[in-house]
Design a protein around this motif. Structure first.
Motif, PDB file in Angstrom:
ATOM      1  N   TRP A   1       0.850  -1.144   0.000  1.00  0.00           N
ATOM      2  CA  TRP A   1       0.000   0.000   0.000  1.00  0.00           C
ATOM      3  C   TRP A   1       0.906   1.220   0.000  1.00  0.00           C
ATOM      4  CZ3 TRP A   1      -3.595  -1.226   4.759  1.00  0.00           C
ATOM      5  CH2 TRP A   1      -4.315  -2.396   4.530  1.00  0.00           C
ATOM      6  N   ILE A   2       0.638   2.182  -0.879  1.00  0.00           N
ATOM      7  CA  ILE A   2       1.440   3.400  -0.940  1.00  0.00           C
ATOM      8  C   ILE A   2       0.501   4.599  -0.973  1.00  0.00           C
ATOM      9  CG2 ILE A   2       3.081   4.763  -2.283  1.00  0.00           C
ATOM     10  CD1 ILE A   2       4.262   2.150  -3.312  1.00  0.00           C
ATOM     11  N   LYS A   3       0.819   5.598  -0.146  1.00  0.00           N
ATOM     12  CA  LYS A   3      -0.003   6.809  -0.059  1.00  0.00           C
ATOM     13  C   LYS A   3       0.859   8.027  -0.329  1.00  0.00           C
ATOM     14  CE  LYS A   3      -3.489   9.421   1.373  1.00  0.00           C
ATOM     15  NZ  LYS A   3      -4.120  10.127   0.297  1.00  0.00           N
ATOM     16  N   ASN A   4       0.459   8.835  -1.301  1.00  0.00           N
ATOM     17  CA  ASN A   4       1.070  10.124  -1.556  1.00  0.00           C
ATOM     18  C   ASN A   4       0.589  11.050  -0.440  1.00  0.00           C
ATOM     19  OD1 ASN A   4       1.370  12.838  -2.374  1.00  0.00           O
ATOM     20  ND2 ASN A   4       1.362  12.259  -4.537  1.00  0.00           N
ATOM     21  N   ARG A   5       1.501  11.522   0.400  1.00  0.00           N
ATOM     22  CA  ARG A   5       1.124  12.351   1.545  1.00  0.00           C
ATOM     23  C   ARG A   5       0.970  13.824   1.190  1.00  0.00           C
ATOM     24  NH1 ARG A   5       5.097  11.675   6.006  1.00  0.00           N
ATOM     25  NH2 ARG A   5       3.553  12.906   7.111  1.00  0.00           N
ATOM     26  N   ASP A   6       1.402  14.223   0.005  1.00  0.00           N
ATOM     27  CA  ASP A   6       1.324  15.627  -0.392  1.00  0.00           C
ATOM     28  C   ASP A   6       0.055  15.967  -1.160  1.00  0.00           C
ATOM     29  OD1 ASP A   6       3.793  16.330   0.737  1.00  0.00           O
ATOM     30  OD2 ASP A   6       4.867  15.627  -1.032  1.00  0.00           O
ATOM     31  N   ASP A   7      -0.489  15.032  -1.890  1.00  0.00           N
ATOM     32  CA  ASP A   7      -1.660  15.278  -2.723  1.00  0.00           C
ATOM     33  C   ASP A   7      -2.850  14.484  -2.204  1.00  0.00           C
ATOM     34  OD1 ASP A   7      -0.030  16.832  -4.397  1.00  0.00           O
ATOM     35  OD2 ASP A   7       0.500  15.089  -5.610  1.00  0.00           O
ATOM     36  N   VAL A   8      -4.051  14.938  -2.506  1.00  0.00           N
ATOM     37  CA  VAL A   8      -5.267  14.248  -2.080  1.00  0.00           C
ATOM     38  C   VAL A   8      -5.575  13.164  -3.112  1.00  0.00           C
ATOM     39  CG1 VAL A   8      -7.700  14.491  -1.492  1.00  0.00           C
ATOM     40  CG2 VAL A   8      -6.099  16.343  -0.980  1.00  0.00           C
ATOM     41  N   VAL A   9      -5.028  11.992  -2.884  1.00  0.00           N
ATOM     42  CA  VAL A   9      -5.261  10.836  -3.754  1.00  0.00           C
ATOM     43  C   VAL A   9      -5.425   9.599  -2.886  1.00  0.00           C
ATOM     44  CG1 VAL A   9      -4.005  11.772  -5.748  1.00  0.00           C
ATOM     45  CG2 VAL A   9      -2.776  10.416  -4.051  1.00  0.00           C
TER      46      VAL A   9
END
Length: 174
Positions: A1-9
């Protein structure tokens, strides 16, 4: 699982069971929705190894100047199992090699929620309490099956966990 912490995705999900285990790196999924995995060119030029992942450049998983959070899961004998199975309209037992106390199960053939089952909440014979990882609804109850000493049984003919013609991914933990 990978989450972009800068953008709302949405969280992006890779699972070795995508595509029935054949070229799973060519599929993408989302943790935050019930959307089925789809063709994707986000991940790798091959499957991850036991020690490394090499991500392609995409703002969703590896953009220049962005910060990310990655949660990685692996099978460890007697402790955890990352797996997949073909559904059935009859009860079936999934082997883990240990008695799980926690499981996440997801139908990857049709739009369905991520189900979370645990023995503290009440995953056992009878009305099992469960949560939907991608929903804000309160816990619900349904008889999904039960843990066994070497895995778990699943009732048949249920689109969320065990339906003929559908494929499922799971993570189980002792």
């Amino acid at each position: 699982w990978i989450k972009n912490r800068d953008d709302v995705v949405a969280w992006r999900v890779f699972h070795i069971g995508h595509g029935g285990g054949t070229n799973p790196y060519t599929y993408g999924g989302e943790l935050d929705s019930s959307v089925i995995p789809h063709a994707s060119n986000l991940w790798f030029d091959g499957n991850p190894t036991s020690t490394h992942i090499t991500l392609k450049t995409s703002s969703l998983v590896n953009g220049n100047g962005k910060e990310y959070l990655a949660m990685l899961f692996a099978s460890v004998d007697g402790i955890s199992k990352v797996g997949y199975y073909a559904g059935s309209d009859s009860e079936q037992t999934i082997s883990c090699g240990f008695q799980p106390r926690f499981a996440i199960i997801r139908n990857i053939s049709v739009t369905e929620d991520w189900g979370v089952y645990d023995t503290v909440r009440g995953w056992a014979a009878g009305n099992d309490k469960y949560l939907k990882l991608n929903a804000t609804t309160a816990q619900s109850t349904y008889d999904f099956g039960q843990p066994t000493s070497t895995g778990f049984t699943l009732v048949g003919n249920n689109t969320a966990i065990n339906k003929a013609g559908n494929n499922f991914i799971f993570y189980a933990h002792a």
